[in-house]
Scaffold this active site. Structure first.
Site, short mmCIF file in Angstrom:
data_model
loop_
_atom_site.label_atom_id
_atom_site.label_comp_id
_atom_site.label_asym_id
_atom_site.label_seq_id
_atom_site.Cartn_x
_atom_site.Cartn_y
_atom_site.Cartn_z
N CYS A 115 0.86 -1.18 0.00
CA CYS A 115 0.00 0.00 0.00
C CYS A 115 0.89 1.23 0.00
O CYS A 115 2.06 1.15 0.37
CB CYS A 115 -0.90 0.02 1.23
N CYS A 173 -3.81 6.13 -0.24
CA CYS A 173 -3.28 4.82 -0.61
C CYS A 173 -2.80 4.76 -2.06
O CYS A 173 -2.47 3.69 -2.58
CB CYS A 173 -4.32 3.74 -0.34
N LYS A 175 -12.28 -4.78 2.19
CA LYS A 175 -11.73 -3.90 3.21
C LYS A 175 -12.64 -2.69 3.33
O LYS A 175 -12.84 -1.94 2.37
CB LYS A 175 -10.32 -3.46 2.81
N ARG A 227 -3.38 4.08 12.31
CA ARG A 227 -2.94 5.31 11.64
C ARG A 227 -2.04 6.12 12.56
O ARG A 227 -1.17 6.86 12.10
CB ARG A 227 -4.15 6.10 11.15
N GLU A 271 -16.60 -7.72 -4.99
CA GLU A 271 -15.16 -7.42 -4.87
C GLU A 271 -14.34 -8.70 -4.80
O GLU A 271 -13.29 -8.83 -5.43
CB GLU A 271 -14.90 -6.61 -3.58
N LYS A 303 -11.66 -7.34 6.36
CA LYS A 303 -11.08 -6.43 7.34
C LYS A 303 -12.01 -5.26 7.58
O LYS A 303 -12.51 -4.68 6.63
CB LYS A 303 -9.75 -5.92 6.76
N SER A 336 -6.44 -2.87 14.54
CA SER A 336 -5.89 -2.11 15.68
C SER A 336 -6.97 -1.64 16.66
O SER A 336 -6.78 -1.69 17.87
CB SER A 336 -5.10 -0.91 15.16
C1 PBG Z 1 -3.37 0.35 4.72
C2 PBG Z 1 -3.68 -0.45 5.91
C3 PBG Z 1 -4.42 -0.04 7.01
C4 PBG Z 1 -4.47 -1.13 7.89
C5 PBG Z 1 -3.75 -2.16 7.30
N1 PBG Z 1 -3.29 -1.73 6.06
C6 PBG Z 1 -4.97 1.27 7.37
C7 PBG Z 1 -5.93 1.99 6.58
O1 PBG Z 1 -6.54 1.57 5.61
O2 PBG Z 1 -6.10 3.16 6.98
C8 PBG Z 1 -5.18 -1.11 9.20
C9 PBG Z 1 -4.84 -2.17 10.15
C10 PBG Z 1 -5.33 -1.96 11.51
O3 PBG Z 1 -6.11 -1.04 11.83
O4 PBG Z 1 -4.91 -2.74 12.35
N2 PBG Z 1 -2.07 0.18 4.30
#
Ligand code: PBG
Length: 310
Positions: free
Chosen positions: A104, A114, A179, A189, A217, A232, A258
């Site tokens: 990403c 992204c 996602k 973030r 998707e 996710k 997270s």
């Molecule tokens: C984007 C990415 C994100 C996460 C994993 N890959 C963040 C986003 O889309 O803002 C989030 C993972 C998490 O919250 O644990 N590269």
């Protein structure tokens, strides 16, 4: 008796530990909104990886946090990028761990989106070029699997083609297929310093109320060559995991993100929830819904708890 009739067994076999890697040496710094979780410099990451492997965690997924960010996110693909350095070190020093790369641009772009911006909007097709370059460079550095999380249309096919052309046919793709534009990514973030400086990600990530769209998707990603599909976040989207599991025969992964980690940690720290029981229940429910693999910041804890049970 309960042990014998149990339908879902939690094991360490499907666990994937995320890791944030930063420039420098000797660094292991706690992430403010993710208590008990750290950003590591490459040398300390090697120790972390050995520890995870010794506990029985089979895989790790790496996120790089570069010293400098620019509009194109060149830190994502340069030869001596932070994540490339990490893959080389882990490949050389740690055996027996599957090394995965998050593909990403958002951790590497100065604007935090992204992909590449054109007139203030993310340009899908120009972003594909950057993602191809990034995936090839990560795989060359030692990533054994690439996981695109950007949500651009057509990226699985584009990355598959680029890998094949570079002689990297054996590197599989785990696609962040469904996602969602979720508020549960907040702490990530913080960790990756990747909050968009303007706008949000709703132009490319999915709208939380939609389930049928997720199925579209996912079907597209399979057609483009995805080997593993990911949903996710995980717990608010168990219905999506379940639907994908029923409709397709490919391996399914789920990302316990997270915010899901932070909620459990905060409640446990206040003495409001029993951390171990709640984490095991949460992850077991994700398996029960149909996920074969789970990306979780609790991977080492879970592996440790399961070891002491047997
Ligand atoms: C984007 C990415 C994100 C996460 C994993 N890959 C963040 C986003 O889309 O803002 C989030 C993972 C998490 O919250 O644990 N590269």
């Amino acid at each position: 008796m309960r042990r014998m009739v149990r339908e879902t067994r939690m094991t360490a076999d499907g666990l994937i530990l995320p890791a944030f890697v930063v420039p420098g040496t000797g660094i292991k710094e706690e992430i403010r909104s993710m208590p008990g979780f750290y950003r590591h410099s490459v040398d300390r990451l090697v120790e972390e990886a050995k520890e995870a492997r010794d506990l029985g965690v089979p895989a790790m997924i790496l996120f790089g946090i570069p010293a400098e960010k620019d509009p194109q996110g060149s830190g994502a693909w340069i030869e001596d990028g932070i994540v490339q350095q990490a893959f080389r070190a882990l490949k050389e020093k740690v055996e027996g761990l599957v090394l995965m790369a998050d593909v990403c641009m958002c951790e590497y772009t100065s604007h935090g989106h992204c992909g590449e911006l054109v007139d203030g909007d993310v340009d899908n097709d120009r972003s594909l070029e950057l993602l191809k370059r990034t995936a090839v460079s990560q795989a060359r550095a030692g990533a054994g699997l690439v996981a695109p999380s950007d949500m651009m249309d057509g990226r699985v096919g584009a990355i598959r083609g680029a890998l094949d052309q570079a002689g990297l046919q054996n590197v599989p793709i785990m696609s962040y297929a469904a996602k969602y534009a979720s508020a549960f990514y907040g702490p990530f973030r913080d960790a990756a310093e990747s909050t968009p400086s303007m706008g949000d990600r709703r132009g490319y990530q999915m709208d939380p109320p939609n389930a049928r769209e997720a199925m579209r998707e996912v079907a597209q990603d399979i057609a483009e060559g995805a080997d593993i599909l990911m949903v996710k976040p995980a717990m608010p989207y168990l219905d999506i995991i379940c639907r994908i599991r029923e409709a397709h025969d490919v391996p399914v992964a789920a990302y316990h993100v997270s915010g899901e980690y932070a909620m459990l940690k905060a409640a446990a720290a206040n003495g409001w929830l029993d951390e171990k029981r709640c984490v095991l229940e949460a992850l077991t429910s994700i398996h029960r819904a149909g996920a074969d693999m789970i990306l979780t910041y609790f991977a080492k804890d879970v592996a440790r708890w399961l070891q002491s049970q047997s």
